[in-house]
Design an enzyme around this catalytic site. Structure first.
Site, PDB file in Angstrom:
ATOM      1  N   ASP A  89       0.869  -1.179   0.000  1.00  0.00           N
ATOM      2  CA  ASP A  89       0.000   0.000   0.000  1.00  0.00           C
ATOM      3  C   ASP A  89       0.909   1.232   0.000  1.00  0.00           C
ATOM      4  O   ASP A  89       1.541   1.544   1.015  1.00  0.00           O
ATOM      5  CB  ASP A  89      -0.883   0.022   1.247  1.00  0.00           C
ATOM      6  CG  ASP A  89      -1.915  -1.100   1.282  1.00  0.00           C
ATOM      7  OD1 ASP A  89      -1.766  -2.073   0.523  1.00  0.00           O
ATOM      8  OD2 ASP A  89      -2.855  -1.009   2.090  1.00  0.00           O
ATOM      9  N   LYS A 150      -6.718   3.175  -2.725  1.00  0.00           N
ATOM     10  CA  LYS A 150      -7.086   3.145  -1.306  1.00  0.00           C
ATOM     11  C   LYS A 150      -7.375   4.562  -0.843  1.00  0.00           C
ATOM     12  O   LYS A 150      -6.660   5.495  -1.215  1.00  0.00           O
ATOM     13  CB  LYS A 150      -5.936   2.514  -0.520  1.00  0.00           C
ATOM     14  CG  LYS A 150      -6.110   2.474   0.990  1.00  0.00           C
ATOM     15  CD  LYS A 150      -4.919   1.765   1.620  1.00  0.00           C
ATOM     16  CE  LYS A 150      -4.900   1.881   3.137  1.00  0.00           C
ATOM     17  NZ  LYS A 150      -3.729   1.205   3.750  1.00  0.00           N
ATOM     18  N   LYS A 189      -9.914  -0.007  -1.820  1.00  0.00           N
ATOM     19  CA  LYS A 189      -9.765  -0.375  -0.417  1.00  0.00           C
ATOM     20  C   LYS A 189     -10.208   0.827   0.411  1.00  0.00           C
ATOM     21  O   LYS A 189      -9.592   1.883   0.378  1.00  0.00           O
ATOM     22  CB  LYS A 189      -8.312  -0.742  -0.096  1.00  0.00           C
ATOM     23  CG  LYS A 189      -8.087  -1.065   1.389  1.00  0.00           C
ATOM     24  CD  LYS A 189      -6.654  -1.515   1.641  1.00  0.00           C
ATOM     25  CE  LYS A 189      -6.354  -1.680   3.116  1.00  0.00           C
ATOM     26  NZ  LYS A 189      -4.969  -2.143   3.373  1.00  0.00           N
TER      27      LYS A 189
END
Length: 225
Positions: A89, A150, A189
């Protein structure tokens, strides 16, 4: 969605500045028991790989501000993959995006994506961006061939009095409008402030395909068996 269906969609997370090895092991124990993934600091990857070999491990790159040099981010990603990370991430360089340097943002992400054989999720830090900037951040993630986008690190500092264009208070975590916007580009996400089963389901219904939360156990305890 019942508990067993929801569990694999949760990245059970511990990323605070005081995160200890014991904290990481607790998250891994929870992840193993409930069938969740785990998102942990890079320093803990090698131990975590040995401790919980069956848990999918995500870690963070350029966290939490995204201002590392592009070469540092790439090297950090490669080291994390070699240490046992299954997913990365990475935080975008928000300053470059806001300066209109979209090509630099895209190139940095593409360099990391090309350097590792594992999925890369791009954290765009929605609390700090206008809707137009969110679109551009997602476009950069797509151009770089990232696997997911995300919403947040959860560490962005925002004034609770700030308001979006639609009048809603600004959040430093995931929101329904942001998930809807981002899902036009890549699987999302939703991360930051998701603390209950109802909140998780709202994010999934808005288009999210993964939930990042330190409250993974609480979310699943609220789910039907």
């Amino acid at each position: 969605m019942n508990r067993s269906e929801l569990a694999p969609l949760i990245d059970h997370t511990v990323l605070g500045p005081e995160t200890s090895p014991a904290d990481v092991r607790e998250v891994l124990d929870d992840a193993q028991e409930y069938g969740m993934n785990a998102c942990i600091p890079p320093y803990a990857l090698e131990e975590a790989s040995d401790y919980a070999p069956d848990v999918t491990l995500a870690t963070v790159i350029g966290f939490p501000h995204g201002q590392n040099d592009h070469d540092v981010k790439r090297r950090e990603g490669v080291l994390a993959w070699k240490a046992g990370a299954d997913e990365l991430d990475v935080v975008i360089n928000v300053g470059r995006l806001k300066a209109g340097e979209d090509d630099a943002v895209r190139a940095e992400l593409a360099e990391l994506v090309a350097a590792v054989p594992i999925p890369v999720k791009v954290i765009i830090e929605t609390a700090l961006l206008t809707d137009a900037e969110k679109h551009r951040a997602c476009e950069a993630a797509v151009a770089a061939d990232a696997s997911m986008v995300k919403t947040s690190t959860g560490f962005a500092s925002v004034d609770p009095a700030d308001r979006r264009a639609d009048g809603e208070a600004v959040s430093n975590g995931a929101t329904i409008p942001d998930v809807e916007l981002m899902s036009e580009y890549r699987p999302v996400k939703a991360s930051g402030g998701v603390g209950s089963y109802e909140e998780a389901m709202a994010m999934l219904e808005a288009g999210a395909e993964r939930i990042g939360a330190s409250s993974g156990v609480a979310i699943l305890e609220g789910a039907p068996e």
